[in-house]
Design a protein around this motif. Sequence first.
Motif, PDB file in Angstrom:
ATOM      1  N   TRP A  16     -38.720   6.754  68.493  1.00 30.53           N
ATOM      2  CA  TRP A  16     -38.446   6.817  67.045  1.00 30.53           C
ATOM      3  C   TRP A  16     -36.954   6.952  66.774  1.00 30.53           C
ATOM      4  O   TRP A  16     -36.351   6.105  66.102  1.00 30.53           O
ATOM      5  N   ARG A  42     -40.782  -1.619  62.747  1.00 29.76           N
ATOM      6  CA  ARG A  42     -41.549  -0.651  61.952  1.00 29.76           C
ATOM      7  C   ARG A  42     -42.859  -0.217  62.609  1.00 29.76           C
ATOM      8  O   ARG A  42     -43.128   0.987  62.688  1.00 29.76           O
ATOM      9  N   PRO A  43     -43.718  -1.110  63.123  1.00 27.33           N
ATOM     10  CA  PRO A  43     -44.967  -0.628  63.754  1.00 27.33           C
ATOM     11  C   PRO A  43     -44.716   0.252  64.983  1.00 27.33           C
ATOM     12  O   PRO A  43     -45.432   1.229  65.204  1.00 27.33           O
ATOM     13  N   TRP A  54     -43.492   3.726  63.656  1.00 25.25           N
ATOM     14  CA  TRP A  54     -44.541   4.540  63.033  1.00 25.25           C
ATOM     15  C   TRP A  54     -45.616   4.950  64.028  1.00 25.25           C
ATOM     16  O   TRP A  54     -46.223   6.013  63.887  1.00 25.25           O
ATOM     17  N   THR A  55     -45.830   4.165  65.063  1.00 24.08           N
ATOM     18  CA  THR A  55     -46.709   4.606  66.154  1.00 24.08           C
ATOM     19  C   THR A  55     -46.077   5.797  66.862  1.00 24.08           C
ATOM     20  O   THR A  55     -46.756   6.793  67.159  1.00 24.08           O
ATOM     21  N   ASP A  89     -38.251   2.703  55.315  1.00 21.00           N
ATOM     22  CA  ASP A  89     -39.055   1.592  55.827  1.00 21.00           C
ATOM     23  C   ASP A  89     -39.901   0.905  54.775  1.00 21.00           C
ATOM     24  O   ASP A  89     -40.128  -0.307  54.858  1.00 21.00           O
ATOM     25  N   THR A 133     -37.768   8.603  56.362  1.00 23.15           N
ATOM     26  CA  THR A 133     -38.047   7.377  57.120  1.00 23.15           C
ATOM     27  C   THR A 133     -39.000   6.476  56.348  1.00 23.15           C
ATOM     28  O   THR A 133     -38.845   5.243  56.349  1.00 23.15           O
ATOM     29  N   SER A 134     -39.970   7.067  55.670  1.00 26.82           N
ATOM     30  CA  SER A 134     -40.888   6.236  54.879  1.00 26.82           C
ATOM     31  C   SER A 134     -40.166   5.612  53.692  1.00 26.82           C
ATOM     32  O   SER A 134     -40.416   4.450  53.353  1.00 26.82           O
ATOM     33  N   ILE A 138     -39.682  12.453  58.203  1.00 25.37           N
ATOM     34  CA  ILE A 138     -40.733  11.443  58.033  1.00 25.37           C
ATOM     35  C   ILE A 138     -40.712  10.900  56.605  1.00 25.37           C
ATOM     36  O   ILE A 138     -40.854   9.688  56.389  1.00 25.37           O
ATOM     37  N   ILE A 178     -43.952   7.918  65.591  1.00 22.89           N
ATOM     38  CA  ILE A 178     -44.023   9.069  64.690  1.00 22.89           C
ATOM     39  C   ILE A 178     -45.408   9.709  64.770  1.00 22.89           C
ATOM     40  O   ILE A 178     -45.533  10.938  64.832  1.00 22.89           O
ATOM     41  N   GLY A 179     -46.447   8.889  64.779  1.00 18.93           N
ATOM     42  CA  GLY A 179     -47.804   9.417  64.905  1.00 18.93           C
ATOM     43  C   GLY A 179     -47.998  10.179  66.205  1.00 18.93           C
ATOM     44  O   GLY A 179     -48.604  11.260  66.229  1.00 18.93           O
TER      45      GLY A 179
END
Length: 149
Positions: free
Chosen positions: A16, A47-48, A51-52, A101, A97-98, A94, A54-55
């Motif tokens: 990330w 982006r994917p 965000w993966t 993105d 970041t959202s 987060i 981040i999860g």
Amino acid sequence: MRLVVLYLHVVGAVVWIGGLAYQAHVLLPAARRGAVAPFADAARRARPVAWTAIGVVVLTGFYNVTQLGDLARVMESGAGLMLAGKFILVILAIALTSQRDFAQLTLLNAAVTSGGDPSRALRAIARLDRIVLLLALVVIYLGLAVSRS
């Protein structure tokens, strides 16, 4: 199991924040010099992955908290306060970041496809990137401090 989860937590954070640092310090300066479309495309494709990551960081972080031990001991050691600060900063990172993105990057892509001026979106992305990278430094410090308390 603990080592695997800790490993995934660190790898998620590296992916990330490392990806963000690369975009902010390598691709974004090129975009400001005129290579906006390649930056927008790279940011969209990243982006994917981001965000993966981040999860993974969030889920493994929750697991790691459950492994700290007795709540009273954690609070007495000062780790509880550091952990609360870390949680707040991660939530803020987060959220920023959202915004980057899903709002600013969308505006940048619209400017690129319509031939509009991308400078406002680029400035916003640069500002958000700097804030998230700074927050990440503090979060890393707090994580190390919690693990040592």
